[in-house]
Design a protein around this motif. Structure first.
Motif, PDB file in Angstrom:
ATOM      1  N   ASP A  19       1.385  -0.550 -10.956  1.00 15.87           N
ATOM      2  CA  ASP A  19       2.115   0.504 -10.253  1.00 15.87           C
ATOM      3  C   ASP A  19       1.294   1.791 -10.326  1.00 15.87           C
ATOM      4  O   ASP A  19       1.231   2.443 -11.376  1.00 15.87           O
ATOM      5  CB  ASP A  19       3.495   0.700 -10.885  1.00 15.87           C
ATOM      6  N   PHE A  20       0.669   2.173  -9.201  1.00 13.69           N
ATOM      7  CA  PHE A  20      -0.205   3.347  -9.187  1.00 13.69           C
ATOM      8  C   PHE A  20       0.593   4.643  -9.181  1.00 13.69           C
ATOM      9  O   PHE A  20       0.058   5.691  -9.539  1.00 13.69           O
ATOM     10  CB  PHE A  20      -1.144   3.281  -7.981  1.00 13.69           C
ATOM     11  N   ASN A  21       1.832   4.615  -8.745  1.00 10.91           N
ATOM     12  CA  ASN A  21       2.660   5.820  -8.787  1.00 10.91           C
ATOM     13  C   ASN A  21       3.118   6.126 -10.209  1.00 10.91           C
ATOM     14  O   ASN A  21       3.099   7.281 -10.648  1.00 10.91           O
ATOM     15  CB  ASN A  21       3.859   5.659  -7.852  1.00 10.91           C
ATOM     16  N   LYS A  22       3.518   5.089 -10.929  1.00  6.48           N
ATOM     17  CA  LYS A  22       3.926   5.259 -12.325  1.00  6.48           C
ATOM     18  C   LYS A  22       2.735   5.235 -13.282  1.00  6.48           C
ATOM     19  O   LYS A  22       2.878   5.552 -14.474  1.00  6.48           O
ATOM     20  CB  LYS A  22       4.909   4.156 -12.727  1.00  6.48           C
ATOM     21  N   ARG A  23       1.576   4.854 -12.773  1.00  7.25           N
ATOM     22  CA  ARG A  23       0.338   4.746 -13.581  1.00  7.25           C
ATOM     23  C   ARG A  23       0.549   3.777 -14.749  1.00  7.25           C
ATOM     24  O   ARG A  23       0.098   4.013 -15.870  1.00  7.25           O
ATOM     25  CB  ARG A  23      -0.081   6.119 -14.109  1.00  7.25           C
ATOM     26  N   GLU A  34       0.824  -1.214   0.000  1.00 11.00           N
ATOM     27  CA  GLU A  34       0.000   0.000   0.000  1.00 11.00           C
ATOM     28  C   GLU A  34       0.852   1.256   0.000  1.00 11.00           C
ATOM     29  O   GLU A  34       0.533   2.242  -0.673  1.00 11.00           O
ATOM     30  CB  GLU A  34      -0.930  -0.020   1.210  1.00 11.00           C
ATOM     31  N   GLU A  35       1.932   1.283   0.792  1.00  8.64           N
ATOM     32  CA  GLU A  35       2.772   2.482   0.854  1.00  8.64           C
ATOM     33  C   GLU A  35       3.418   2.784  -0.488  1.00  8.64           C
ATOM     34  O   GLU A  35       3.525   3.936  -0.899  1.00  8.64           O
ATOM     35  CB  GLU A  35       3.856   2.305   1.924  1.00  8.64           C
ATOM     36  N   GLU A  36       3.847   1.728  -1.194  1.00  9.43           N
ATOM     37  CA  GLU A  36       4.483   1.921  -2.499  1.00  9.43           C
ATOM     38  C   GLU A  36       3.459   2.101  -3.609  1.00  9.43           C
ATOM     39  O   GLU A  36       3.820   2.455  -4.732  1.00  9.43           O
ATOM     40  CB  GLU A  36       5.380   0.733  -2.832  1.00  9.43           C
ATOM     41  N   GLY A  37       2.161   1.844  -3.324  1.00 10.84           N
ATOM     42  CA  GLY A  37       1.134   1.959  -4.355  1.00 10.84           C
ATOM     43  C   GLY A  37       1.280   0.915  -5.435  1.00 10.84           C
ATOM     44  O   GLY A  37       1.053   1.198  -6.618  1.00 10.84           O
ATOM     45  N   VAL A  38       1.606  -0.320  -5.034  1.00 14.31           N
ATOM     46  CA  VAL A  38       1.896  -1.379  -5.999  1.00 14.31           C
ATOM     47  C   VAL A  38       1.119  -2.648  -5.641  1.00 14.31           C
ATOM     48  O   VAL A  38       0.975  -2.983  -4.456  1.00 14.31           O
ATOM     49  CB  VAL A  38       3.411  -1.690  -6.039  1.00 14.31           C
ATOM     50  N   GLY A  43      10.206   2.318 -13.693  1.00 10.26           N
ATOM     51  CA  GLY A  43      10.071   2.150 -12.250  1.00 10.26           C
ATOM     52  C   GLY A  43      10.685   0.852 -11.771  1.00 10.26           C
ATOM     53  O   GLY A  43      10.894  -0.094 -12.535  1.00 10.26           O
ATOM     54  N   THR A  73      -7.600   2.303 -14.281  1.00 14.59           N
ATOM     55  CA  THR A  73      -8.147   2.391 -12.927  1.00 14.59           C
ATOM     56  C   THR A  73      -9.625   2.011 -12.855  1.00 14.59           C
ATOM     57  O   THR A  73     -10.157   1.852 -11.756  1.00 14.59           O
ATOM     58  CB  THR A  73      -7.960   3.805 -12.373  1.00 14.59           C
TER      59      THR A  73
END
Length: 260
Positions: free
Chosen positions: A141-145, A116-120, A209, A164
């Motif tokens: 990867d939600f940070n890299k979308r 969860e913290e890494e958004g993965v 990423g 999403t």
């Protein structure tokens, strides 16, 4: 004439003072010193008591936060092995078969790890029971979308922008998995189709990423686009396609990857 003289010792002798009763009264500071010390000790005791209570309360808060954080981290680091039953909408029922029987219900099992913290989200789909789908490792990867599929049969990587509308965010997916594990939610779902087209080869995988790079490093990696956004493709064109079935929501997704 007679000369009168006085004795000098008698003349200088001071008269005796009358005796009087004297009482020694202590100074004011001596009288009030006892109560002042007592009040000072009382204030010190109150401050120590308040400080002790404050330390106890802060210890309880910090300890509770630590235990909660440890529980969340344990859930995040935990590997969930989940299965879901789903209906195939294009299944052809045979004569005499009743609707709702197990014959046209498929089962999909996969392992999921949520960071969860890494958004993965890390998903591993083993060899399925049916032969028309490939085993795969998937990274969302939600940070890299970005989403990356590693087809384990072909040993090739495919990268596409994160959808999403299909993929649950890590926090929601983790909650769903916990409910499935606790048997408070027993999914029986349906199948959603999506078709992708290979458009170009990607050489600089390290720019995608850490997690996607770890998945696709040393493998042929290609960029994907959804079929609806690719121009010049005819519906009846014969394509070389591979299927990957997976779930990261309350429904199963069939991702079809076709070579252009």
């Amino acid at each position: 004439m007679v000369k009168v003289t006085f004795n000098s010792s008698l003349a200088q002798k001071e008269p005796k003072k009358p005796c009087s009763d004297e009482v020694l009264i202590p100074a004011d500071t001596d009288v009030e010193e006892g109560p002042q010390v007592y009040r000072r000790q009382s204030w010190m005791w109150c401050w120590c008591m308040c400080l002790g209570l404050g330390l106890m309360v802060s210890g309880v808060v910090v300890g509770g936060a630590y235990l909660y954080r440890s529980y969340v981290q344990a859930q995040e680091g935990q590997l969930f092995i989940c299965g879901v039953d789903y209906h195939e909408e294009d299944y052809m029922m045979e004569e005499g078969e009743e609707e709702g029987t197990a014959a046209h219900i498929r089962h999909l099992q996969e392992s999921i790890r949520v960071l969860e913290e890494e958004g993965v989200e890390l998903i591993s789909v083993p060899v399925p029971e049916f032969s028309d789908s490939d085993p795969a490792d998937i990274v969302h990867d939600f940070n890299k979308r970005l989403t990356a599929y590693l087809d384990l049969t072909l040993n090739k990587c495919y990268v596409i922008p994160l959808n999403t509308s299909i993929v649950m965010p890590p926090k929601d997916l983790l909650e769903l998995l916990v409910n499935i594990k606790a048997r408070t939610y027993l999914p029986q779902s349906y199948l959603v189709h999506e078709q992708m087209m290979v458009t170009e080869r990607l050489d600089n995988v390290e720019e995608l990423g850490y997690f996607i790079y770890s998945l696709c490093r040393g493998r042929d990696t290609y960029k994907l686009e959804r079929r609806a956004t690719v121009l010049g493709i005819q519906k009846r064109q014969a394509l070389d396609c591979r299927k990957i079935r997976h779930f990261e929501n309350k429904f199963v997704v069939e991702t079809v990857v076709c070579m252009g």
